[in-house]
Enzyme design. Structure first.
Site, PDB file in Angstrom:
ATOM      1  CB  VAL A  58      -6.359  11.440   9.490  1.00  0.00           C
ATOM      2  CG1 VAL A  58      -7.242  11.548  10.723  1.00  0.00           C
ATOM      3  CG2 VAL A  58      -6.971  12.206   8.332  1.00  0.00           C
ATOM      4  NE  ARG A  83      -3.779  13.651  -1.829  1.00  0.00           N
ATOM      5  CZ  ARG A  83      -3.231  14.659  -2.504  1.00  0.00           C
ATOM      6  NH1 ARG A  83      -3.973  15.676  -2.929  1.00  0.00           N
ATOM      7  NH2 ARG A  83      -1.941  14.676  -2.772  1.00  0.00           N
ATOM      8  CB  ILE A  95      -0.962   0.069   1.213  1.00  0.00           C
ATOM      9  CG1 ILE A  95      -0.182   0.185   2.538  1.00  0.00           C
ATOM     10  CG2 ILE A  95      -1.934  -1.086   1.226  1.00  0.00           C
ATOM     11  CD1 ILE A  95      -1.004   0.837   3.635  1.00  0.00           C
ATOM     12  CG  ASN A 152      -6.600  10.124   0.352  1.00  0.00           C
ATOM     13  OD1 ASN A 152      -6.970  10.040  -0.814  1.00  0.00           O
ATOM     14  ND2 ASN A 152      -5.361  10.393   0.676  1.00  0.00           N
ATOM     15  CE1 TYR A 184      -1.565   0.960  -3.355  1.00  0.00           C
ATOM     16  CE2 TYR A 184      -2.469   3.062  -4.091  1.00  0.00           C
ATOM     17  CZ  TYR A 184      -2.577   1.915  -3.342  1.00  0.00           C
ATOM     18  OH  TYR A 184      -3.694   1.706  -2.573  1.00  0.00           O
TER      19      TYR A 184
HETATM   20  N1  LIG Z   1      -6.081   3.379   3.364  1.00  0.00           N
HETATM   21  C1  LIG Z   1      -6.435   4.028   2.261  1.00  0.00           C
HETATM   22  O1  LIG Z   1      -6.622   5.232   2.266  1.00  0.00           O
HETATM   23  C2  LIG Z   1      -6.673   3.295   0.966  1.00  0.00           C
HETATM   24  C3  LIG Z   1      -7.068   4.033  -0.157  1.00  0.00           C
HETATM   25  C4  LIG Z   1      -7.292   3.363  -1.358  1.00  0.00           C
HETATM   26  C5  LIG Z   1      -7.141   1.988  -1.423  1.00  0.00           C
HETATM   27  N2  LIG Z   1      -6.754   1.300  -0.317  1.00  0.00           N
HETATM   28  C6  LIG Z   1      -6.599  -0.151  -0.436  1.00  0.00           C
HETATM   29  O2  LIG Z   1      -7.327  -0.784   0.605  1.00  0.00           O
HETATM   30  C7  LIG Z   1      -6.663  -1.986   1.003  1.00  0.00           C
HETATM   31  C8  LIG Z   1      -6.448  -2.003   2.504  1.00  0.00           C
HETATM   32  O3  LIG Z   1      -5.631  -0.902   2.860  1.00  0.00           O
HETATM   33  P1  LIG Z   1      -5.283  -0.557   4.386  1.00  0.00           P
HETATM   34  O4  LIG Z   1      -5.152   0.915   4.472  1.00  0.00           O
HETATM   35  O5  LIG Z   1      -6.218  -1.286   5.282  1.00  0.00           O
HETATM   36  O6  LIG Z   1      -3.818  -1.155   4.493  1.00  0.00           O
HETATM   37  P2  LIG Z   1      -3.148  -2.152   5.574  1.00  0.00           P
HETATM   38  O7  LIG Z   1      -1.683  -2.159   5.323  1.00  0.00           O
HETATM   39  O8  LIG Z   1      -3.612  -1.820   6.942  1.00  0.00           O
HETATM   40  O9  LIG Z   1      -3.760  -3.545   5.141  1.00  0.00           O
HETATM   41  C9  LIG Z   1      -3.179  -4.369   4.159  1.00  0.00           C
HETATM   42  C10 LIG Z   1      -3.097  -5.773   4.730  1.00  0.00           C
HETATM   43  O10 LIG Z   1      -2.579  -6.642   3.730  1.00  0.00           O
HETATM   44  C11 LIG Z   1      -1.615  -7.501   4.321  1.00  0.00           C
HETATM   45  N3  LIG Z   1      -0.688  -7.903   3.254  1.00  0.00           N
HETATM   46  C12 LIG Z   1       0.261  -7.128   2.649  1.00  0.00           C
HETATM   47  N4  LIG Z   1       0.885  -7.832   1.692  1.00  0.00           N
HETATM   48  C13 LIG Z   1       0.308  -9.067   1.668  1.00  0.00           C
HETATM   49  C14 LIG Z   1       0.504 -10.232   0.887  1.00  0.00           C
HETATM   50  N5  LIG Z   1       1.442 -10.276  -0.078  1.00  0.00           N
HETATM   51  N6  LIG Z   1      -0.264 -11.320   1.133  1.00  0.00           N
HETATM   52  C15 LIG Z   1      -1.216 -11.298   2.110  1.00  0.00           C
HETATM   53  N7  LIG Z   1      -1.425 -10.224   2.903  1.00  0.00           N
HETATM   54  C16 LIG Z   1      -0.687  -9.115   2.671  1.00  0.00           C
HETATM   55  C17 LIG Z   1      -0.965  -6.678   5.411  1.00  0.00           C
HETATM   56  O11 LIG Z   1      -0.345  -7.471   6.414  1.00  0.00           O
HETATM   57  C18 LIG Z   1      -2.161  -5.886   5.940  1.00  0.00           C
HETATM   58  O12 LIG Z   1      -2.830  -6.570   6.985  1.00  0.00           O
HETATM   59  C19 LIG Z   1      -5.384  -2.035   0.174  1.00  0.00           C
HETATM   60  O13 LIG Z   1      -5.626  -2.841  -0.953  1.00  0.00           O
HETATM   61  C20 LIG Z   1      -5.165  -0.595  -0.247  1.00  0.00           C
HETATM   62  O14 LIG Z   1      -4.419  -0.516  -1.437  1.00  0.00           O
HETATM   63  C21 LIG Z   1      -6.514   1.918   0.870  1.00  0.00           C
END
Ligand SMILES: NC(=O)c1ccc[n+]([C@@H]2O[C@H](COP(=O)([O-])OP(=O)(O)OC[C@H]3O[C@@H](n4cnc5c(N)ncnc54)[C@H](O)[C@@H]3O)[C@@H](O)[C@H]2O)c1
Length: 320
Positions: free
Chosen positions: A193, A216, A85, A178, A149
């Protein structure tokens, strides 16, 4: 393809030990679904999940292991949130980013095919639309990511759409704004945040890169979770923006944080970071029309909740 009700759903949540995934897991369990989490615990934590939850410590790029879990669990819906991420890490190591965010998604699509499961994929809205996109951006705006990304997420979306055409599946991509809320680590796309609130709570001044006018679309995690639930029972596949349609500047954030903390917050200013978007907001009218989804949490309310969570010592199992 079977379209279960939430109450009887067998769900697999990849990235379920993460910030958004663990909140989604709680919501699914509360609706009566049976949930298995697949997570490497790279940035996720076991402690965010209920004690008796079925957690498989498996990498989404490990095809035989993913297929074995899929065939054992036989989920009807796979909520796919596991990802690399970190936007800046994607610039430093685009091949790794692509291996996880594209390769991992293809692995899941193939494994899901063996059990006829549907994917609901966490894509990005915030890192997808380019510098010149109209604000707020709707799903018809051609993607022009500024980092690997966003390119990888868009490519993964294209694989979902391809599988829908090839195999008649109804996979779904949600382009998230976001996302912020309790349980968020101070990293990732919208960690600002969490970072700012932590600094302010500890008596420090937050650092603003640039003049703080960059905007954002901050969307509260509880609202994002309801979007995942709505998309999972919708009959069709598709791509939906999930955001508020509103721009919030970094200076606005500081103001809201001051209100939550009950004192004025004066930031430290540092040079702008190259390549950073100046403006971003998502038009989620299609999600409102198709899914009946709209966000209900104001930025003031959401920041207040994160402030309470930070003040309480950032507990893993705080509710949203
Ligand atoms: N937080 C945001 O603002 C945001 C915005 C747009 C999209 N997203 C998407 O939402 C999803 C969740 O994001 P988040 O903020 O909760 O992030 P996060 O890092 O808290 O969660 C990601 C999870 O994936 C696990 N992980 C990472 N690589 C892995 C792999 N190869 N195999 C299995 N597990 C794996 C991590 O251990 C973690 O628990 C992601 O796909 C992210 O791209 C998040």
């Amino acid at each position: 393809m079977i379209r279960p009700r939430l109450a009887a759903m067998r769900a697999l949540v990849t990235g379920g030990a993460g910030f958004i995934g663990s909140q989604l897991t709680d919501a699914l369990i509360a609706q009566g679904a049976t949930v298995t989490v697949l997570d490497t615990l790279t940035s996720g934590r076991r402690e965010r999940l209920p004690e008796n939850l079925d957690l498989r410590q498996v990498d989404i790029t490990d095809a035989p292991a993913v297929t074995a879990v899929m065939e054992e669990i036989r989920p009807e819906v796979v909520f796919h949130l596991a990802a690399q991420i970190d936007v800046r890490a994607s610039v430093t190591d685009p091949a790794h980013d692509a291996a996880v965010n594209i390769g991992g998604t293809i692995t899941l699509l193939e494994a899901a095919r063996t059990v006829n499961a549907r994917l609901v994929f966490a894509s990005t809205g915030g890192a997808l639309y380019g510098m010149d996109a109209p604000i707020p951006s709707n799903e018809k705006v051609p993607p022009a990511p500024e980092a690997p990304y966003g390119t990888a997420k868009y490519c993964a979306e294209q694989y979902l759409a391809l599988f829908n055409r090839l195999y008649g599946t109804q996979h779904v991509a949600l382009r998230l704004g976001n996302v912020y809320g309790p349980r968020q680590d101070p990293a990732g796309e919208a960690g600002v945040v969490s970072i700012f609130l932590g600094r302010v709570h500890d008596g420090h001044r937050p650092t603003v890169f640039g003049d703080g006018t960059q905007t954002r679309d901050y969307v509260y995690v509880g609202d994002v979770v309801t979007a995942f639930l709505a998309a999972s029972t919708h009959p069709d596949g598709g791509v939906w923006n999930i955001g508020t349609g509103r721009e919030t500047s970094v200076l606005d954030l500081i103001k809201h944080i001051g209100q939550a903390a009950d004192h004025e917050v004066t930031p430290v200013f540092a040079p702008a970071r190259p390549g950073e978007l100046q403006r971003s907001a998502l038009d989620a009218t299609t999600a409102r029309n198709d899914l009946g989804w709209f966000p209900v949490t104001s930025i003031a309310e959401g920041i207040e909740r994160v402030y309470v969570w930070v003040r309480d010592g950032r507990p893993d199992r705080a509710t949203s």
